[in-house]
Write a protein that holds these residues in place. Structure first.
Motif, PDB file in Angstrom:
ATOM      1  N   PHE A 166       0.865  -1.184   0.000  1.00 50.44           N
ATOM      2  CA  PHE A 166       0.000   0.000   0.000  1.00 50.44           C
ATOM      3  C   PHE A 166       0.897   1.228   0.000  1.00 50.44           C
ATOM      4  CE2 PHE A 166      -2.375   3.407   1.958  1.00 50.44           C
ATOM      5  CZ  PHE A 166      -3.688   3.245   1.540  1.00 50.44           C
ATOM      6  N   GLU A 167       0.850   2.000  -1.093  1.00 53.80           N
ATOM      7  CA  GLU A 167       1.703   3.188  -1.207  1.00 53.80           C
ATOM      8  C   GLU A 167       0.837   4.440  -1.150  1.00 53.80           C
ATOM      9  OE1 GLU A 167       4.722   3.001  -0.917  1.00 53.80           O
ATOM     10  OE2 GLU A 167       5.398   1.050  -1.640  1.00 53.80           O
ATOM     11  N   ASN A 168       1.115   5.295  -0.182  1.00 56.14           N
ATOM     12  CA  ASN A 168       0.414   6.564  -0.037  1.00 56.14           C
ATOM     13  C   ASN A 168       1.381   7.676  -0.429  1.00 56.14           C
ATOM     14  OD1 ASN A 168      -1.478   8.541   0.748  1.00 56.14           O
ATOM     15  ND2 ASN A 168      -0.548   8.663   2.778  1.00 56.14           N
ATOM     16  N   ILE A 169       1.102   8.336  -1.546  1.00 60.02           N
ATOM     17  CA  ILE A 169       2.042   9.302  -2.121  1.00 60.02           C
ATOM     18  C   ILE A 169       1.475  10.711  -1.967  1.00 60.02           C
ATOM     19  CG2 ILE A 169       3.228   9.986  -4.244  1.00 60.02           C
ATOM     20  CD1 ILE A 169       2.922   7.030  -5.138  1.00 60.02           C
ATOM     21  N   TYR A 170       2.364  11.641  -1.662  1.00 56.01           N
ATOM     22  CA  TYR A 170       1.938  13.032  -1.468  1.00 56.01           C
ATOM     23  C   TYR A 170       2.363  13.892  -2.662  1.00 56.01           C
ATOM     24  CZ  TYR A 170       0.949  11.720   3.338  1.00 56.01           C
ATOM     25  OH  TYR A 170       0.433  11.106   4.455  1.00 56.01           O
ATOM     26  N   PRO A 171       1.486  14.773  -3.114  1.00 58.81           N
ATOM     27  CA  PRO A 171       1.806  15.635  -4.272  1.00 58.81           C
ATOM     28  C   PRO A 171       2.449  16.954  -3.862  1.00 58.81           C
ATOM     29  CG  PRO A 171      -0.492  15.918  -3.698  1.00 58.81           C
ATOM     30  CD  PRO A 171       0.085  14.945  -2.679  1.00 58.81           C
ATOM     31  N   THR A 172       3.099  16.977  -2.710  1.00 58.52           N
ATOM     32  CA  THR A 172       3.604  18.227  -2.132  1.00 58.52           C
ATOM     33  C   THR A 172       4.528  18.974  -3.080  1.00 58.52           C
ATOM     34  OG1 THR A 172       3.589  17.029  -0.025  1.00 58.52           O
ATOM     35  CG2 THR A 172       4.579  19.222  -0.039  1.00 58.52           C
ATOM     36  N   TYR A 173       5.466  18.266  -3.703  1.00 58.56           N
ATOM     37  CA  TYR A 173       6.438  18.941  -4.570  1.00 58.56           C
ATOM     38  C   TYR A 173       5.746  19.668  -5.711  1.00 58.56           C
ATOM     39  CZ  TYR A 173       9.885  19.655  -8.220  1.00 58.56           C
ATOM     40  OH  TYR A 173      10.651  20.218  -9.203  1.00 58.56           O
ATOM     41  N   ASP A 174       4.825  18.985  -6.384  1.00 56.95           N
ATOM     42  CA  ASP A 174       4.170  19.592  -7.548  1.00 56.95           C
ATOM     43  C   ASP A 174       3.319  20.791  -7.149  1.00 56.95           C
ATOM     44  OD1 ASP A 174       4.547  17.595 -10.055  1.00 56.95           O
ATOM     45  OD2 ASP A 174       4.455  16.467  -8.198  1.00 56.95           O
ATOM     46  N   ILE A 175       2.669  20.715  -5.977  1.00 57.68           N
ATOM     47  CA  ILE A 175       1.860  21.842  -5.510  1.00 57.68           C
ATOM     48  C   ILE A 175       2.751  23.022  -5.137  1.00 57.68           C
ATOM     49  CG2 ILE A 175       0.334  22.631  -3.657  1.00 57.68           C
ATOM     50  CD1 ILE A 175      -0.995  19.892  -3.699  1.00 57.68           C
ATOM     51  N   VAL A 176       3.848  22.745  -4.415  1.00 59.62           N
ATOM     52  CA  VAL A 176       4.775  23.812  -4.031  1.00 59.62           C
ATOM     53  C   VAL A 176       5.387  24.454  -5.278  1.00 59.62           C
ATOM     54  CG1 VAL A 176       7.006  24.283  -2.947  1.00 59.62           C
ATOM     55  CG2 VAL A 176       5.297  22.924  -1.737  1.00 59.62           C
ATOM     56  N   LYS A 177       5.751  23.638  -6.251  1.00 60.39           N
ATOM     57  CA  LYS A 177       6.336  24.158  -7.491  1.00 60.39           C
ATOM     58  C   LYS A 177       5.354  25.099  -8.195  1.00 60.39           C
ATOM     59  CE  LYS A 177       8.370  22.713 -11.890  1.00 60.39           C
ATOM     60  NZ  LYS A 177       8.704  21.559 -12.763  1.00 60.39           N
ATOM     61  N   ALA A 178       4.080  24.676  -8.296  1.00 59.93           N
ATOM     62  CA  ALA A 178       3.066  25.519  -8.939  1.00 59.93           C
ATOM     63  C   ALA A 178       2.876  26.819  -8.166  1.00 59.93           C
ATOM     64  CB  ALA A 178       1.752  24.755  -9.033  1.00 59.93           C
TER      65      ALA A 178
END
Length: 363
Positions: A166-178
């Motif tokens: 079970f992999e729970n991935i966070y989109p933090t980098y892409d949101i911070v970049k935007a």
């Protein structure tokens, strides 16, 4: 050939067709080929509402990735002459139908549900169902090998399937970049920016954002009326604030999802009453279950400046066109994950984005 390096096959259900096509294009670029990895699938509905799926291409010995957006309410079907919109239950049923149609012929089956099915019903309070745990266990029994999701409401839900990957991935980098690329006036300074958690449950997420950005964190906690239930929940009486003074500062509210948006709007109003400069919001998923009118009004009144959210769940055209909304494209990121897993490589570096966020900010 490495036993983990099986031929890749992507099954994008109707709910995830747009994202699936984009992922396919990125993988083609990464592998320098024009061959599509998408496997055609027919989602069939009979006139009485019963359904089935039909796979028209071989899946034998392939590494299969099933993509489904259980939050996509734009998918419709006709039952007894009436148009019906698919809800999460029907999308999840289509995942199970797809696994059943594969019939154990694939080498490996991975289900990618960016928005985890029933993730808001993740713990039991009193005599009630525990839907998310039941759904995960059902996928395990059907023979699914791995489940990938994003920013799950409560990561502890994976304890329901301790032997399943079970992999729970966070989109933090892409949101911070935007955020940093679009907001030119934003200053990443402890005296100029503050990260806000909208409730105690989102505090870990807010602390991660604040650590990555090098700024402080503040917290709103909800006082609820536990004697009343409205739309399945106790109504919020008051939002109380704990943290540094926000006067003259930009603030970033971070959460996993926006449903009706009532809490976010209340907090944004509280922050502006405390003389915050700009109020930004970052959420992995946005539903806007009660429409966009309130958000349009708050934007026009200068209470909210921008909302950032991923395209991991359905975004209506009206929302996409809103001046205050910025969609963060996650298709390339998702393609990289699928590509690495198909080649038997680790995705550990995608599970913690701290290093690449710091690299981005140092630029």
């Amino acid at each position: 050939m490495n036993e983990l390096n099986h031929d890749l096959g992507i099954i994008a259900l109707e709910s995830c067709a747009t994202l699936g096509n984009a992922i396919d294009k990125y993988i083609q670029e990464q592998r320098n080929t024009t061959e599509s990895f998408l496997i055609p699938l027919d989602e069939i509905r009979f006139a009485n509402g019963e359904g089935k799926v039909k796979i028209s291409e071989t899946v034998r010995g392939r590494d299969i990735y099933i993509l489904c957006d259980v939050g996509n309410y734009s998918c419709t079907y006709t039952m007894f002459g009436f148009e019906h919109h698919k809800g999460p239950d029907e999308h999840f049923q289509d995942i199970k139908r797809t696994v059943a149609a594969i019939r154990g012929k694939a080498a490996r089956i991975t289900v990618i549900m960016p928005l985890l099915y029933e993730s808001r019903q993740h713990r039991r309070k009193g005599r009630e169902s525990l839907d998310c745990a039941l759904a995960l266990q059902e996928l395990e029994r059907l023979g699914v090998d791995e489940i990938i999701t994003f920013d799950v409401h409560d990561p502890n839900i994976q304890n329901a399937i301790p032997l399943l990957s079970f992999e729970n991935i966070y989109p933090t980098y892409d949101i911070v970049k935007a955020l940093v690329c679009n907001e030119k006036s934003l200053e990443l300074d402890k005296e100029k920016l503050l990260v806000i958690s909208p409730d105690t449950g989102a505090m870990d997420r807010a602390i991660y954002y604040s650590s990555a950005l090098g700024v402080d964190v503040g917290l709103f906690y909800k006082r609820r009326d536990h004697s009343t239930i409205v739309n399945g929940k106790n109504p919020i009486v008051q939002h109380e604030y704990m943290g540094r003074d926000v006067e003259g500062k930009d603030v970033l509210i971070v959460d996993d999802m926006i449903a009706s948006g009532e809490s976010v709007l209340d907090i944004a109003k509280e922050l502006k009453n405390r003389n915050a400069r700009n109020v930004y919001v970052a959420a992995t998923f946005t539903f806007f279950t009660e429409g966009l009118d309130k958000f349009n009004k708050f934007y026009e009144d200068g209470i909210i400046s921008r909302i950032y959210s991923t395209n991991l769940t359905y975004i209506s055209q009206e929302l996409n066109d809103a001046k205050w909304f910025e969609a963060v494209d996650m298709s390339e990121f998702s393609a990289r994950i699928i590509n690495r897993l198909n080649h038997g490589k680790s995705i550990a570096k995608y599970l913690d984005a701290t290093r690449i966020i710091h690299t981005l900010l140092n630029k």
